[in-house]
Design a protein around this motif. Structure first.
Motif, short mmCIF file in Angstrom:
data_model
loop_
_atom_site.label_atom_id
_atom_site.label_comp_id
_atom_site.label_asym_id
_atom_site.label_seq_id
_atom_site.Cartn_x
_atom_site.Cartn_y
_atom_site.Cartn_z
N ARG A 186 0.82 -1.21 0.00
CA ARG A 186 0.00 0.00 0.00
C ARG A 186 0.86 1.26 0.00
O ARG A 186 0.59 2.21 -0.73
N ALA A 196 2.43 1.79 -3.40
CA ALA A 196 1.45 2.28 -4.36
C ALA A 196 1.15 3.76 -4.14
O ALA A 196 1.03 4.54 -5.09
N ASN A 235 1.68 6.92 -6.62
CA ASN A 235 0.62 7.88 -6.96
C ASN A 235 1.09 9.32 -6.75
O ASN A 235 0.79 10.20 -7.56
#
Length: 212
Positions: free
Chosen positions: A166, A169, A173
């Motif tokens: 997580r 990611a 982003n």
């Protein structure tokens, strides 16, 4: 031109790290020397391609001797890697150093403002083909910092591999948003981008929680 000046840039892999001696906390004189060399390289990169910059030009700009340079760095590319790592370490841990108590997991506004003010350097990285190395390193640094923030904010129920995935990611982003922002000419304010990023973060985390 020496072999040191012709060596290829070895920074494509985020696994590369400075040796133990370089990572020890340096004294004031060492910090000053490294700062002079780093600032000299960054200034030269805004004037010409890094491939065309020689170690001697860095030494002349920094007013540092050649023997002193090689006490700290293997070559120009090692100096460049250290410049990137020092900057990313500073920005990825900014909220931790400031002990900010908020729902932010990354200093997006501050980081975007810094990169936006350094457009020449960003363009130099793009033109030299080194922007991908910068983003690879940045993703690792921000992922580690984001993971710590998520833990501090109560997401301790995640197993380590879920937290790592997580965080990685979310760091991706953040950097994708940075590239989009720069490509659009930085029309929106850094503060607006910070708010957008964190809305996406917390909306995504809430959606994930509902699915569990």
């Amino acid at each position: 031109m020496s072999n040191n000046e012709r060596s290829p840039l070895p920074i494509g892999l985020a696994k590369q790290r400075r040796n133990d001696q370089q990572r020890r906390t340096p004294d004031l004189r060492i910090r000053r020397t490294r700062s002079l060399l780093s600032n000299a390289l960054v200034a030269l990169m805004q004037e010409k391609s890094i491939e065309k910059i020689t170690v001697q030009e860095v030494l002349d700009r920094a007013t540092v001797g050649r023997s002193t340079f090689y006490l700290h760095y293997r070559d120009k590319d090692d100096l460049f890697l250290c410049v990137l790592e020092d900057g990313l370490e500073m920005w990825s841990t900014a909220l931790l150093r400031e002990q900010e108590k908020s729902c932010r997991i990354a200093p997006v506004a501050e980081f975007f403002m810094h990169v936006g003010d350094a457009k020449k350097l960003y363009r130099a990285l793009v033109d030299s083909g080194r922007i991908h190395a910068f983003f690879d390193l940045a993703q690792g640094y921000f992922a580690r910092s984001i993971a710590r923030h998520l833990k501090d904010m109560g997401l301790k129920n995640l197993v380590q591999n879920q937290l790592d995935a997580r965080s990685h990611a979310l760091a991706g982003n953040l950097l994708s948003l940075l590239k989009w922002w720069l490509d659009r000419g930085a029309i929106e304010s850094p503060k607006a981008m910070d708010e957008l990023f964190h809305r996406m973060v917390w909306n995504g985390l809430q959606s994930t929680s509902k699915l569990r």
